[in-house]
Structure formats: C-alpha cells, structure tokens
Design an enzyme around this catalytic site. Structure first.
Site, PDB file in Angstrom:
ATOM      1  N   LEU A 115       7.912  -2.020  -3.166  1.00 49.08           N
ATOM      2  CA  LEU A 115       6.533  -1.856  -3.617  1.00 49.08           C
ATOM      3  C   LEU A 115       5.781  -1.166  -2.488  1.00 49.08           C
ATOM      4  O   LEU A 115       6.047  -1.443  -1.316  1.00 49.08           O
ATOM      5  CB  LEU A 115       5.880  -3.210  -3.919  1.00 49.08           C
ATOM      6  CG  LEU A 115       6.438  -4.024  -5.086  1.00 49.08           C
ATOM      7  CD1 LEU A 115       5.830  -5.424  -5.092  1.00 49.08           C
ATOM      8  CD2 LEU A 115       6.174  -3.327  -6.410  1.00 49.08           C
ATOM      9  N   ASP A 116       4.826  -0.294  -2.827  1.00 46.33           N
ATOM     10  CA  ASP A 116       4.050   0.320  -1.749  1.00 46.33           C
ATOM     11  C   ASP A 116       3.198  -0.743  -1.066  1.00 46.33           C
ATOM     12  O   ASP A 116       2.988  -1.841  -1.589  1.00 46.33           O
ATOM     13  CB  ASP A 116       3.202   1.489  -2.267  1.00 46.33           C
ATOM     14  CG  ASP A 116       2.105   1.050  -3.217  1.00 46.33           C
ATOM     15  OD1 ASP A 116       1.133   0.431  -2.742  1.00 46.33           O
ATOM     16  OD2 ASP A 116       2.200   1.341  -4.426  1.00 46.33           O
ATOM     17  N   ALA A 117       2.718  -0.442   0.122  1.00 45.31           N
ATOM     18  CA  ALA A 117       2.052  -1.445   0.957  1.00 45.31           C
ATOM     19  C   ALA A 117       0.871  -2.098   0.262  1.00 45.31           C
ATOM     20  O   ALA A 117       0.625  -3.300   0.418  1.00 45.31           O
ATOM     21  CB  ALA A 117       1.606  -0.807   2.277  1.00 45.31           C
ATOM     22  N   GLU A 118       0.110  -1.342  -0.529  1.00 45.60           N
ATOM     23  CA  GLU A 118      -1.095  -1.880  -1.160  1.00 45.60           C
ATOM     24  C   GLU A 118      -0.826  -2.562  -2.502  1.00 45.60           C
ATOM     25  O   GLU A 118      -1.739  -3.095  -3.119  1.00 45.60           O
ATOM     26  CB  GLU A 118      -2.137  -0.767  -1.331  1.00 45.60           C
ATOM     27  CG  GLU A 118      -2.701  -0.275   0.003  1.00 45.60           C
ATOM     28  CD  GLU A 118      -3.163  -1.433   0.886  1.00 45.60           C
ATOM     29  OE1 GLU A 118      -4.008  -2.227   0.418  1.00 45.60           O
ATOM     30  OE2 GLU A 118      -2.668  -1.553   2.028  1.00 45.60           O
ATOM     31  N   THR A 119       0.419  -2.533  -2.967  1.00 48.50           N
ATOM     32  CA  THR A 119       0.773  -3.226  -4.209  1.00 48.50           C
ATOM     33  C   THR A 119       1.363  -4.581  -3.854  1.00 48.50           C
ATOM     34  O   THR A 119       2.214  -4.697  -2.974  1.00 48.50           O
ATOM     35  CB  THR A 119       1.785  -2.400  -5.019  1.00 48.50           C
ATOM     36  OG1 THR A 119       1.177  -1.158  -5.382  1.00 48.50           O
ATOM     37  CG2 THR A 119       2.196  -3.128  -6.291  1.00 48.50           C
TER      38      THR A 119
END
Length: 251
Positions: A115-119
C-alpha cells in the site's frame, strides 16, 4: 524421535487426529463428522474411520471448507497505519513495517503486495514464499476491497464511468464493483472492489475523473476482512481465512 512415531508418519496420520490437531473438533467429534460424511480428502467423501492422510499434502475439507495443514509458516494480518511505507526497512528513515512486526513476532516476514504510504488498511505478511508469489500473481485474481473518501459530491455519471472502466496511462482498469456508501455536501465515500495491484491504482482512477482521494483504506483481501483491527495492530490469519486463500491461489 520416539520409535512408536515411525509407522504413523510413514503410513500417514489418522484423519481424526489431524482434525483434532487443527482445532476443528475433538477426536470423538471428528469421528462423528466422518460418520456423517461431512469430511472430504482430495475431493472424496471419507466413509471409513481408520483413514490415514498426509496432513501436509492432502486437501482436507469439512462441510466444504478447506482445513489448512498445521502451519510450517506464519501468516499475519496487519492494519497498516497512514505514514508507514510498505517496506520492511526504509533507507530514508521513514516508519516501516519491521518496526511494527517485531512487536508481534521475531520471525522474519515479508509483505504480500503493498500500500502506498498514505493509504492505510489491510496487508498480509508471511514467510511462505510460494503463497506470497501466488497471492500477487494476476492470474489468480484475488479481489481487494477499498473504501475511498473523495473530494466533492460524486455524480451518478462519475460512478457509471468508474464501473465502465477507466483508461490510465499504463492501460485500462475495470473494477469488479463500485458502490456509493455516502454522498455528503463536500465529500463522498465509495467502496471499490478490484483484483488489480498496480501502483496507486485506486487513487489514479479517482484522479482521472477529477475527484482526488482524501483518505483511502483497504478493508479486505479475498475472504480476509480488516474488521475492528486497530491501525498498527496485527493478528494471525484464522484457519478459515487461510484455508479459503489456499483455495483461491490453488495451493
């Protein structure tokens, strides 16, 4: 090794013992399950009580549900918090997965997908390489479910466009399902189910329709649900979840 263990290991282990060790039922209750023809081994309904099985390689089911073998590996669910990168260690010093995992187990695990960092949301971690590779392989089409909070009031036309499919710079994406959960005055909540795993794919879909994502959470992978697991917390996959995933990826 005790000499009395040799013949049983060589010839297989009694099915009721395997079911008891898996936590399905006591040996006596397992005998009743077999008597009532509720147990299958490799697709065949078992009728004899003395059946011996290979608990590692035989596919065992009770009432149609896969009973995974006693785990030689570890399979863990993590609710990844926002701001944590989906790598075990980060060379730039950002918060990474290993910092969370080591509070749960000393085992060396690796993440299945990312998952990307902000998800935030559901990640599966394991030390089973075959399982991990199959889970990430597009041919098995393991569905993933996300909830996106987006800017503005999403229109029916935009929902229709998402359902029909979006053309991105690296190819088209067509979600399995798009559901409106909430439509407010300045934000909307949309649940998206898809089996693709391209980088930031959900965010890019909403960018393409002009309604960027404010917050994004993955709430399910196949039969595994995030439920009430708090951000930064971990748990092992249940027997039912692991059995269903093994079926999904044909292991």
């Amino acid at each position: 090794m005790n000499s009395s263990d040799g013949p049983e290991l060589h010839e297989g282990i009694r099915l009721q013992k395997v079911l008891a060790q898996a936590g399905v039922a006591s040996r006596r209750a397992a005998e009743d399950l077999i008597f009532r023809r509720r147990v299958e081994v490799n697709g065949e309904v078992v009728t004899e009580q003395g059946r011996r099985v290979d608990p590692v390689n035989d596919v065992i089911r009770v009432d149609g549900k896969r009973i995974p073998p006693q785990a030689a590996h570890l399979y863990v669910v993590l609710n990844k918090p926002r701001g944590v990168v989906s790598t075990m260690e980060d060379p730039h010093g950002r918060p990474a997965l290993a910092e969370i995992v080591r509070t749960f187990t000393p085992e060396r695990l690796f993440h299945v997908g990312r998952l990307d960092a902000e998800t935030e949301g559901l990640l599966i971690l394991t030390n089973d390489g075959d399982f991990s590779q199959r889970m990430m392989h597009p041919s098995f089409e393991v569905p993933k479910v996300y909830v996106a909070e987006i800017n503005g009031v999403i229109t029916e036309a935009s929902l229709k466009n998402l359902r029909k499919g979006i053309e991105l710079d690296d190819g088209p994406v067509k979600p399995d399902k798009v559901e409106l959960l909430q439509r407010g005055t300045d934000r909307s909540l949309v649940r998206v189910t898809l089996h693709e795993g391209r980088n930031r794919i959900v965010r890019r879909m909403f960018d393409e329709i002009g309604q960027p994502v404010r917050q994004l959470s993955r709430i399910a992978i196949g039969p595994v649900r995030l439920g009430d697991l708090k951000p930064g917390s971990l748990r092992e996959l249940t027997r039912e979840e692991l059995g269903a995933l093994l079926d999904l990826v044909q292991l």
